[in-house]
Design an enzyme around this catalytic site. Structure first.
Site, PDB file in Angstrom:
ATOM      1  N   ASP A 136      -2.634  -6.934   0.217  1.00 44.18           N
ATOM      2  CA  ASP A 136      -3.522  -7.031   1.379  1.00 44.18           C
ATOM      3  C   ASP A 136      -3.055  -8.199   2.240  1.00 44.18           C
ATOM      4  O   ASP A 136      -2.941  -9.326   1.754  1.00 44.18           O
ATOM      5  CB  ASP A 136      -4.959  -7.247   0.880  1.00 44.18           C
ATOM      6  CG  ASP A 136      -5.977  -7.117   1.991  1.00 44.18           C
ATOM      7  OD1 ASP A 136      -5.612  -6.649   3.089  1.00 44.18           O
ATOM      8  OD2 ASP A 136      -7.139  -7.514   1.763  1.00 44.18           O
TER       9      ASP A 136
ATOM     10  N   ASP B  60      -3.591  -2.706   6.959  1.00 42.48           N
ATOM     11  CA  ASP B  60      -3.013  -3.917   6.380  1.00 42.48           C
ATOM     12  C   ASP B  60      -3.096  -3.973   4.863  1.00 42.48           C
ATOM     13  O   ASP B  60      -3.032  -5.042   4.278  1.00 42.48           O
ATOM     14  CB  ASP B  60      -3.680  -5.157   6.985  1.00 42.48           C
ATOM     15  CG  ASP B  60      -5.114  -5.308   6.525  1.00 42.48           C
ATOM     16  OD1 ASP B  60      -5.720  -4.302   6.107  1.00 42.48           O
ATOM     17  OD2 ASP B  60      -5.630  -6.444   6.569  1.00 42.48           O
ATOM     18  N   GLU B  61      -3.253  -2.826   4.222  1.00 40.47           N
ATOM     19  CA  GLU B  61      -3.263  -2.871   2.758  1.00 40.47           C
ATOM     20  C   GLU B  61      -2.670  -1.614   2.139  1.00 40.47           C
ATOM     21  O   GLU B  61      -2.706  -0.539   2.730  1.00 40.47           O
ATOM     22  CB  GLU B  61      -4.669  -3.129   2.213  1.00 40.47           C
ATOM     23  CG  GLU B  61      -5.720  -2.189   2.688  1.00 40.47           C
ATOM     24  CD  GLU B  61      -7.073  -2.476   2.034  1.00 40.47           C
ATOM     25  OE1 GLU B  61      -7.177  -2.384   0.806  1.00 40.47           O
ATOM     26  OE2 GLU B  61      -8.024  -2.776   2.776  1.00 40.47           O
TER      27      GLU B  61
END
Ligand code: MG
Length: 354
Positions: free
Chosen positions: A11, A106-107
């Site tokens: 993350d 974003d992960e």
């Protein structure tokens, strides 16, 4: 004994803000937020760590954020550049890991089980991914590593920012025991409240509660929670990709040509779909009905909405409307199905708020 899985969750830290700092290094170390203007009733989409020190967090009204920090720098989102950086980061992970599942801008999860001989070899690879992202791209990522997705996900948040948390095979229960139940993704606010009312606060409390008690209270979700508390999570990385949609279908033992039994099936399937949505604590924007005639002619029809749909009543109502509109009411059916897609999570809801 089977091989321990090596599952990691990565993350990026304060991703939107970190990209803004890359674009304008003068912003480094300053309280910045990405989001809409306060005078236009904007909300905070992302806050840098310096801004978080003022208690500013995502989803907060921008007016409130400005009240908390008069030096706050507000940046309107540069969504295109976030997407570009996201693609670069996923490429870095892909260069090292054979199996990857992106779960947000974003992960991502990645699994190394089949490409390593010893579990610790995975740590070397994961460290290299983190290093590449920091050195080559200039962004910080937190990584959680364990033997399943649930713990890996908790792990990436555990020492954020710039975290690297490893929960080795055999250490899972010890790691989970002292955590509050809400740390488990899949146990949301409402469920936590209900668990707390049963004096279940920590994962250890959950583990010490008989599975039957949890099942009586929460149904299938209770069984799942009991498993989670025992560090059992068999979800594979590809499986969850499929939960971008949830559906149910029934093939009848003999073809049906009366509306009322068909509606009954539709209702029970809508309920199952709603339960699954609730379990995943998500909503859907699209409802689909699948109709297959006795001669195998198959049609699917769907309707999409601006707002998220979650309850059985909503799903059943929309499915009934679609079904009545598109079934010819003369030819018998051999199969009927109902599904939802366009599932929203917290992340995508924020993005849509822009
Ligand atoms: Mg993040």
């Amino acid at each position: 004994m089977s091989k321990d899985r090596f599952v990691a969750h990565l993350d990026l830290d304060a991703f939107f803000c970190a990209v803004e700092v890359l674009k304008d290094p003068g912003l480094k170390g300053k309280p910045i937020v990405v989001g809409g203007r306060p005078e236009q009733r904007g909300v905070v989409a992302a806050a840098s760590y310096p801004a978080r020190k003022y208690g500013i967090h995502s989803a907060m009204p921008m007016a409130e954020a400005v009240r908390r920090c008069s030096d706050l720098i507000i940046i309107s989102h540069g969504f295109k550049s976030y997407k570009t950086y996201s693609r670069i980061i996923m490429g870095v992970i892909r260069s090292e890991a054979e199996i990857i599942q992106q779960v947000g801008i974003d992960e991502a999860f990645f699994e190394l089980t089949d490409q390593i001989d010893h579990w610790d070899d995975g740590i070397t690879i994961a460290k290299r991914i983190k290093q590449k992202i920091s050195r080559d791209v200039g962004l910080a990522a937190s990584i959680g590593i364990s033997t399943n997705k649930m713990i890996a996900k908790i792990g990436s948040d555990f020492e954020k920012p710039d975290g690297f948390t490893v929960v080795r095979p055999g250490d899972e229960l010890k790691f989970l025991a002292p955590l509050t139940v809400q740390k488990i993704s899949g146990i949301g606010k409402q469920t936590t409240k209900r668990l707390n009312e049963m004096s279940i606060h920590k994962v250890l409390d959950l583990r010490n509660t008989p599975e039957k008690t949890l099942m009586d209270r929460f149904g299938k979700h209770g069984i799942q929670m009991s498993r989670w508390s025992n560090a059992i999570d068999k979800r594979s990385l590809t499986e969850e990709r499929e939960t971008k949609s949830i559906s149910q279908e029934r093939t009848f033992s003999s073809d049906i040509h009366h509306e009322s039994p068909l509606l009954e099936k539709l209702e029970s399937m809508s309920e199952k779909v709603a339960q699954q949505l609730a379990k995943e604590e998500t909503k859907a924007r699209t409802v689909t009905v699948k109709i297959r005639y006795a001669d195998f002619r198959t049609i699917t029809r769907q309707q999409s909405f601006q707002v998220g749909i979650q309850t059985k009543e909503e799903i059943f109502q929309i499915a009934t409307k679609l079904f009545r509109k598109y079934w010819d009411h003369t030819h018998p059916l051999r199969l009927l199905g109902v599904g939802v897609s366009g599932l929203t999570d917290k992340e995508s809801q924020l993005v849509l708020d822009f």
